[in-house]
Design a protein around this motif. Sequence first.
Motif, PDB file in Angstrom:
ATOM      1  N   LYS A 310      -4.295  13.921 -17.405  1.00  0.00           N
ATOM      2  CA  LYS A 310      -4.622  14.854 -16.324  1.00  0.00           C
ATOM      3  C   LYS A 310      -5.714  15.815 -16.813  1.00  0.00           C
ATOM      4  CE  LYS A 310      -2.367  18.290 -13.413  1.00  0.00           C
ATOM      5  NZ  LYS A 310      -1.180  19.143 -13.263  1.00  0.00           N
ATOM      6  N   ASP A 324      -5.160  18.610 -19.530  1.00  0.00           N
ATOM      7  CA  ASP A 324      -3.933  19.362 -19.251  1.00  0.00           C
ATOM      8  C   ASP A 324      -2.760  18.531 -19.761  1.00  0.00           C
ATOM      9  OD1 ASP A 324      -1.624  20.398 -18.174  1.00  0.00           O
ATOM     10  OD2 ASP A 324      -2.453  20.683 -16.161  1.00  0.00           O
ATOM     11  N   THR A 326       0.403  19.374 -19.926  1.00  0.00           N
ATOM     12  CA  THR A 326       1.748  19.714 -19.406  1.00  0.00           C
ATOM     13  C   THR A 326       2.446  18.472 -18.863  1.00  0.00           C
ATOM     14  OG1 THR A 326       0.790  20.350 -17.284  1.00  0.00           O
ATOM     15  CG2 THR A 326       1.231  22.131 -18.841  1.00  0.00           C
ATOM     16  N   THR A 327       1.699  17.383 -18.651  1.00  0.00           N
ATOM     17  CA  THR A 327       2.349  16.123 -18.275  1.00  0.00           C
ATOM     18  C   THR A 327       3.256  15.636 -19.406  1.00  0.00           C
ATOM     19  OG1 THR A 327       0.321  15.075 -19.045  1.00  0.00           O
ATOM     20  CG2 THR A 327       0.581  15.285 -16.668  1.00  0.00           C
ATOM     21  N   GLU A 329       4.289  18.161 -22.182  1.00  0.00           N
ATOM     22  CA  GLU A 329       5.089  19.393 -22.240  1.00  0.00           C
ATOM     23  C   GLU A 329       4.129  20.582 -22.355  1.00  0.00           C
ATOM     24  OE1 GLU A 329       7.003  20.567 -25.839  1.00  0.00           O
ATOM     25  OE2 GLU A 329       5.478  19.638 -27.100  1.00  0.00           O
ATOM     26  N   SER A 363      -1.548  24.674 -23.855  1.00  0.00           N
ATOM     27  CA  SER A 363      -1.139  23.389 -23.273  1.00  0.00           C
ATOM     28  C   SER A 363      -2.305  22.444 -23.027  1.00  0.00           C
ATOM     29  CB  SER A 363      -0.418  23.645 -21.948  1.00  0.00           C
ATOM     30  OG  SER A 363       0.657  24.519 -22.156  1.00  0.00           O
ATOM     31  N   GLU A 397       3.517  11.774 -28.287  1.00  0.00           N
ATOM     32  CA  GLU A 397       4.366  11.965 -27.096  1.00  0.00           C
ATOM     33  C   GLU A 397       5.821  12.333 -27.400  1.00  0.00           C
ATOM     34  OE1 GLU A 397       2.331   9.654 -23.355  1.00  0.00           O
ATOM     35  OE2 GLU A 397       3.911   8.627 -24.480  1.00  0.00           O
TER      36      GLU A 397
END
Length: 443
Positions: A310, A324, A326-327, A329, A363, A397
């Motif tokens: 993202k 980004d 945050t996808t 964390e 993030s 991840e």
Amino acid sequence: MNRKKLKETDREIYTTIRKELKRQEEGLEMIPSENFASKAVMEAMGSVMTNKYSEGYPGKRYYAGNEFIDEAENLAIERAKKAFNAAHANVQPYSGSPANAEVYLAVCKQGDTIMGHALPDGGHLTHGWKTSFGGIFFKSIQYHVKADGYIDLEEARRLARENKPKIIWVGASAYPRQFPFREMAEIADEVGAYLVADVAHISGLIIAGVHPSPSPYVHIITTTTHKTLRGPRGAMILVTEKGLKKDPELADKIDKAVFPGLQGGPHDHTTAAIAVALHEAAQPEFTEYAKQIVANAKALASELMNNGLKLVSGGTDTHLILIDLTTIEPGHGIFAQEALETAGITANKNTIPQEPSSPFYPSGVRLGTPALTTRGMKEEEMKQIGKWITAAIKETEAYRLPEDKEQRQETIKKAKADIRRNKALKQIRKEVRELCKKFPLYK
Ligand SMILES: *Cc1c(COP(=O)(O)O)cnc(C)c1O
């Protein structure tokens, strides 16, 4: 480059510089504020111009012997005015942050209200952040970006009307879209503020015409010279026709703020090298270069998105991309930065708009294409690099940033050691090295 004397005189520094050159040659430099200055720029920088004292300005120096220093500074000034379509240029600021301090000193008094783009939303420290002089000596108001990543013009307008700032800054360090100079000018003009465009990151793009110029809209322009402009570390302050119309003494105020306000003797070797960089930026090859920077950033952005990452604002108009994470964390930037570094890709963790974590554990990851484009890389290489970046981030991840502060240190330490041993990342690093060999630096 010939460093024969250095090798004889100081073996330690000679060796360190060789190691740094090797690091730059063998890795993918993707910090968007970095670039590789040309040999011509470096020859001017490493010249006898560093020996001189020249406090003052061309024709008005405190010391004797400045005939040729004047010649170099006048060339830099004329080239700068032409490049940015400005009425006045000061090429003496030591770097971007002092240049911004000098703007405050020129037009504000301690305690005045100022307004800038918030740091966690991509803005720069010097635009009013609490730990920097703008936030320490002035009443600082900060505007933000919307959830879609674009500057919140409605908020900026409302804050300007309510607080009547003396200065409004437009420009940032982690903003992937074009800056709305025209819209910000409407806001500044309505409240009578000086509008200052800080184009540190994008000055090369502006000169080449691949980003709109702020010149018709703002009163003052500040820029570093070492980012997309590809010159030596330094900065400039320009005053536009619009600026002189608002305040006929503005050019004089800026010059006095630079010297004697904040600085002493100018770095004449840097001034000479800035002149060289501006000459290079005026050539047709530079326009092609700047176009390719943006084409490369767009190609990289689509590859990253096609691979499921993202991006803030869903892409880029410039040289810069903000992933980004945050996808995975909030706060994941630190793991991604480490994995990328292990894979031979230098980038930096960065806050994202409405940062859900903190500036220390942001993030996002910020990437840029100026340095790779200088090496001659194009869309095809960007596709490959996009695949490597996605694969490297995938390797992180499973990591999670603990809530507890002490546990955090422990987890990060362990994760870093783990990442450095990761076989998949080491394999990418090998492939990165192979690619870099095809695009030699300073050949
Ligand atoms: C890089 C940058 C600066 C500061 O430049 P330094 O040379 O690091 O002091 C100022 N403003 C913006 C928007 C920047 O990106």
